[in-house]
Design a protein around this motif. Structure first.
Motif, PDB file in Angstrom:
ATOM      1  N   GLY A  46      36.964  37.887  42.892  1.00 46.80           N
ATOM      2  CA  GLY A  46      35.840  38.819  42.922  1.00 46.80           C
ATOM      3  C   GLY A  46      34.556  38.293  43.518  1.00 46.80           C
ATOM      4  O   GLY A  46      33.677  39.075  43.907  1.00 46.80           O
ATOM      5  N   PHE A  47      34.405  36.962  43.609  1.00 44.37           N
ATOM      6  CA  PHE A  47      33.123  36.415  44.060  1.00 44.37           C
ATOM      7  C   PHE A  47      33.340  34.942  44.389  1.00 44.37           C
ATOM      8  O   PHE A  47      34.160  34.271  43.755  1.00 44.37           O
ATOM      9  CB  PHE A  47      32.084  36.528  42.947  1.00 44.37           C
ATOM     10  CG  PHE A  47      30.652  36.337  43.381  1.00 44.37           C
ATOM     11  CD1 PHE A  47      29.876  37.423  43.771  1.00 44.37           C
ATOM     12  CD2 PHE A  47      30.074  35.078  43.375  1.00 44.37           C
ATOM     13  CE1 PHE A  47      28.554  37.252  44.157  1.00 44.37           C
ATOM     14  CE2 PHE A  47      28.747  34.888  43.749  1.00 44.37           C
ATOM     15  CZ  PHE A  47      27.988  35.987  44.151  1.00 44.37           C
ATOM     16  N   LEU A  82      36.727  38.909  35.773  1.00 45.04           N
ATOM     17  CA  LEU A  82      36.061  38.488  37.010  1.00 45.04           C
ATOM     18  C   LEU A  82      36.473  37.061  37.339  1.00 45.04           C
ATOM     19  O   LEU A  82      36.355  36.163  36.507  1.00 45.04           O
ATOM     20  CB  LEU A  82      34.532  38.555  36.843  1.00 45.04           C
ATOM     21  CG  LEU A  82      33.701  38.013  38.018  1.00 45.04           C
ATOM     22  CD1 LEU A  82      33.921  38.846  39.282  1.00 45.04           C
ATOM     23  CD2 LEU A  82      32.216  37.960  37.660  1.00 45.04           C
ATOM     24  N   GLU A 138      24.589  41.763  38.267  1.00 46.67           N
ATOM     25  CA  GLU A 138      24.794  43.217  38.318  1.00 46.67           C
ATOM     26  C   GLU A 138      26.254  43.587  38.103  1.00 46.67           C
ATOM     27  O   GLU A 138      26.585  44.753  37.920  1.00 46.67           O
ATOM     28  CB  GLU A 138      24.333  43.761  39.677  1.00 46.67           C
ATOM     29  CG  GLU A 138      22.852  43.548  39.951  1.00 46.67           C
ATOM     30  CD  GLU A 138      22.460  43.867  41.385  1.00 46.67           C
ATOM     31  OE1 GLU A 138      21.322  44.310  41.587  1.00 46.67           O
ATOM     32  OE2 GLU A 138      23.286  43.670  42.307  1.00 46.67           O
ATOM     33  N   ILE A 139      27.130  42.577  38.137  1.00 42.65           N
ATOM     34  CA  ILE A 139      28.568  42.825  37.999  1.00 42.65           C
ATOM     35  C   ILE A 139      29.041  42.632  36.564  1.00 42.65           C
ATOM     36  O   ILE A 139      29.889  43.374  36.068  1.00 42.65           O
ATOM     37  CB  ILE A 139      29.368  41.869  38.936  1.00 42.65           C
ATOM     38  CG1 ILE A 139      29.036  42.163  40.397  1.00 42.65           C
ATOM     39  CG2 ILE A 139      30.872  41.980  38.687  1.00 42.65           C
ATOM     40  CD1 ILE A 139      29.627  41.154  41.385  1.00 42.65           C
ATOM     41  N   SER A 195      32.416  40.898  29.554  1.00 46.64           N
ATOM     42  CA  SER A 195      33.185  40.400  30.710  1.00 46.64           C
ATOM     43  C   SER A 195      33.838  39.053  30.412  1.00 46.64           C
ATOM     44  O   SER A 195      33.177  38.116  29.967  1.00 46.64           O
ATOM     45  CB  SER A 195      32.263  40.234  31.926  1.00 46.64           C
ATOM     46  OG  SER A 195      31.660  41.450  32.290  1.00 46.64           O
ATOM     47  N   SER A 237      28.208  41.860  48.714  1.00 47.98           N
ATOM     48  CA  SER A 237      28.537  41.916  47.287  1.00 47.98           C
ATOM     49  C   SER A 237      27.283  42.187  46.475  1.00 47.98           C
ATOM     50  O   SER A 237      26.172  41.867  46.895  1.00 47.98           O
ATOM     51  CB  SER A 237      29.150  40.585  46.838  1.00 47.98           C
ATOM     52  OG  SER A 237      29.286  40.530  45.428  1.00 47.98           O
ATOM     53  N   LYS A 238      27.472  42.776  45.289  1.00 52.01           N
ATOM     54  CA  LYS A 238      26.383  42.852  44.325  1.00 52.01           C
ATOM     55  C   LYS A 238      26.136  41.457  43.761  1.00 52.01           C
ATOM     56  O   LYS A 238      26.993  40.581  43.846  1.00 52.01           O
ATOM     57  CB  LYS A 238      26.754  43.795  43.162  1.00 52.01           C
ATOM     58  CG  LYS A 238      26.855  45.262  43.527  1.00 52.01           C
ATOM     59  CD  LYS A 238      27.223  46.063  42.282  1.00 52.01           C
ATOM     60  CE  LYS A 238      27.299  47.548  42.580  1.00 52.01           C
ATOM     61  NZ  LYS A 238      27.675  48.330  41.367  1.00 52.01           N
ATOM     62  N   LEU A 264      25.943  38.719  40.854  1.00 51.70           N
ATOM     63  CA  LEU A 264      26.771  38.537  39.663  1.00 51.70           C
ATOM     64  C   LEU A 264      26.124  39.155  38.435  1.00 51.70           C
ATOM     65  O   LEU A 264      26.799  39.718  37.569  1.00 51.70           O
ATOM     66  CB  LEU A 264      27.015  37.038  39.416  1.00 51.70           C
ATOM     67  CG  LEU A 264      28.060  36.369  40.306  1.00 51.70           C
ATOM     68  CD1 LEU A 264      28.067  34.866  40.065  1.00 51.70           C
ATOM     69  CD2 LEU A 264      29.458  36.942  40.054  1.00 51.70           C
TER      70      LEU A 264
END
Length: 420
Positions: free
Chosen positions: A234-235, A164, A60-61, A66, A55-56, A58
């Protein structure tokens, strides 16, 4: 002849019992292989967030617009959420996230609502006063699909309406899902009652088979991860804690890949090879693992591989909130024998009743003692022999067999004996 006595501290709620047991009767003290720590190691969380798996980062997301939902554990779990959130929020702010767009959601599953004070304590005063915190509402869920197991994916709308979704939690053994953590924050964490009941209904098909604890291939884990994909998890950020509830490992990133890495830490620390003994004395590890009998039965299940068939298990669990589930309590009253509970569960799944069946199955194979604050009648209804103290239960075991070899499990909520 002098008998050498060993004293072993055993957690009970927020306190400690001192268990005195003759040396000659101790088979082993089953302890995890915990790494040495020097206080809280929140640096492990920061490191995990800086090096996410598949994963990227956070930072970067996210962006200033958001909308972010962070799912956190409820009061029945030992997750150090107040230690997890500050570095997690710091990583989000690094990417420009606006705190006004962040919502913390307590994953209640089918558990009771928490008090405001419990919510504040779980996330920490500063976070509670600066970030919107809400509790999962089973009545406000939307249907967005179905898993291949036929479980409806019905998720709390406040989670679905975010851009997210981040899950947090503690990675540990779980009797049905193999391990906690990962997508379990979604299913059952923030799912509808219908979805949760569907998820748990599969247990009636597998509870008499091979143990599922410590396995990533359990049907429940597969169901969880299908639902989490559909929901768009997502994470994830999970921690592994030791018996002092200190953070000893952390994993972050893709909710499947990072979960599997975390499971490796759990296995290395908490799977302990044993030779089954005549009896085992198992403490859940104290609060909140022994908050009620519903939660405490997980430690009972963990202890089973450490005992010979026909042996004894002494469960040490305060149960300050009683049985912990109305259906479980009703089944305990309605089912007069362990066999009756098992047969009823085979024929009719009812969430909560599965706990009566689990204990009933164990009671058919072992003599079960319970040291708790439950009234004696409630303990007996749940297929346990009530004991006022660990010593009383021990005396009964040794009166039947003075040479009995006994394992002691001080951290039954975390430790999983594995037969050699």
């Amino acid at each position: 002849m002098t008998t050498n006595i060993k004293t072993i501290p055993v957690a009970f709620g927020s306190g400690i019992f001192e268990l005195s047991i003759p040396d000659k009767n101790i088979s082993s003290i089953i302890l995890p292989s915990e790494p040495e720590t020097k206080g809280e190691r929140t640096c492990l969380i920061k490191k995990a967030l800086e090096n996410p798996i598949k994963s990227k980062r956070l930072s970067e997301i996210v962006n200033p617009d958001s909308r972010i939902a962070i799912i956190v554990s409820d009061v029945t779990r030992p997750t150090p959420t107040d230690k997890i959130l500050p570095p997690l929020l710091e990583e989000l702010y690094l990417g420009g996230a606006n705190r006004k767009n962040i919502t913390i959601v307590f994953a209640l599953g089918l558990h009771r609502l928490q008090t405001e004070e419990e919510c504040r304590r779980l996330v920490g005063k500063e976070v509670f006063e600066s970030i919107r915190c809400i509790q999962h509402d089973r009545e406000r869920c939307r249907h967005i699909g179905d898993t291949s197991f036929g479980t409806p994916v019905e998720i709390f709308e406040e989670v679905l309406d975010s851009d997210l979704i981040i899950s947090t939690g503690t990675l540990e053994f779980h009797y049905y899902a193999g391990y906690g953590g990962g997508g379990k924050a979604i299913l059952p964490g923030v799912s509808s009652e219908k979805a949760i009941l569907s998820f748990h209904s599969f247990y009636s098909k597998v509870f008499e088979g091979a143990p599922l604890s410590g396995r990533n291939d359990s049907p429940a884990r597969q169901n969880i991860e299908e639902a989490s994909k559909i929901a768009g998890l997502g994470f994830m950020l999970n921690v592994v804690i030791n018996s002092k509830k200190e953070i000893v490992a952390a994993t972050a990133g893709d909710f499947i890949a990072a979960h599997r890495k975390g499971a490796e830490y759990v296995d290395a620390m908490y799977k302990v090879p044993v030779e089954p003994a005549d009896a085992v004395i198992v403490s859940c590890g104290g609060f909140p693992k022994d908050i009620n009998l519903y939660q405490a039965t997980k430690s009972l299940e963990n202890a089973i591989p450490a005992v010979k068939k026909g042996g004894s298990i002494v469960l040490v669990a305060e149960c300050s909130e009683g049985i912990g589930d109305r259906v479980y309590e009703r089944w305990n009253s309605e089912c007069k024998t362990p066999c009756e509970a098992v047969e009823k569960f085979r024929e009719c799944f009812e969430f909560g009743g599965h706990k009566a069946a689990i204990v009933g199955k164990a009671a058919k194979e072992f003599k079960l003692y319970l040291v708790s604050k439950l009234p004696e009648a409630e303990s007996r209804n749940a297929f346990f022999i009530p004991a006022k103290s660990v010593e009383e239960a021990l005396e009964k075991i040794l009166s039947d067999n003075p040479e009995a070899k006994i394992h002691v499990m001080p951290n039954g909520g975390w430790t999983l004996p594995v037969k050699r």
